[in-house]
Design an enzyme around this catalytic site. Structure first.
Site: not given
Length: 167
Positions: A97-98, A6, A117, A120, A8-10
């Site tokens: 992600d959504r 996964d 959720d 970020t 993600g942005n962070t």
């Protein structure tokens, strides 16, 4: 066995699964840590890798690493794979992600439902009685909001943000 990533942005989260059982999990911020994780699980018979990503450049990097290591391309989740019923005009623009959150909730819970959720960004997604995704909203994430407020309000001090054990 499969490796699920996964992006993600962070941060990046990776898990090693045997069917639906999570055997190992890690979070990191660099490809070096990802390679270390993959090296640590070499003894497992991994025959599939899956990527859920909201960062296209990292998707490419991690996909190349997985392809080189396992001699097959990872399955990269996108809207076409979900068969999601929606009421939105451009469903292909729903964040991966959504989409993953929506599909997981539809599989495990009854609806109607609102999914929230905290990442970020804070996202809100709505599923109606028929299981259709109606839409949602994206707001600034709680850490960024708190930082902005603390930086711009003279009497506020920095505090650790901790989610409670129960709602």
């Amino acid at each position: 066995m499969k490796v699920a990533i996964d992006i993600g942005n962070t941060s990046v989260t990776v898990g090693l699964f045997d069917n639906h059982n999570l055997l190992k999990k890690s979070h990191f911020n660099s490809t070096n840590n990802f390679i270390e994780f993959l090296n640590a699980i070499k003894s497992y018979n991994i025959n599939q890798s899956i990527i859920s990503s909201v960062v296209p450049e990292l998707t490419k990097q991690y996909s190349e690493i997985l392809t080189n290591l396992y001699s097959s391309s990872p399955f990269i989740i996108n809207y076409k794979h979900t068969h999601l019923l929606t009421q939105v005009n451009e469903p292909e623009k729903i964040g991966i992600d959504r989409l993953c959150n929506i599909i997981a909730v539809k599989n495990d819970y009854s609806y109607p439902v609102i999914i929230i959720d905290f990442g970020t960004a804070t996202t809100y997604d709505v599923i109606n009685n028929e299981g259709e995704f109606l839409g949602g909203a994206i707001a600034t994430g709680i850490e960024l909001s708190a930082k902005y407020l603390i930086d711009n309000a003279a009497l506020l001090n920095k505090t650790n943000l901790v989610f409670p054990e129960t709602a």
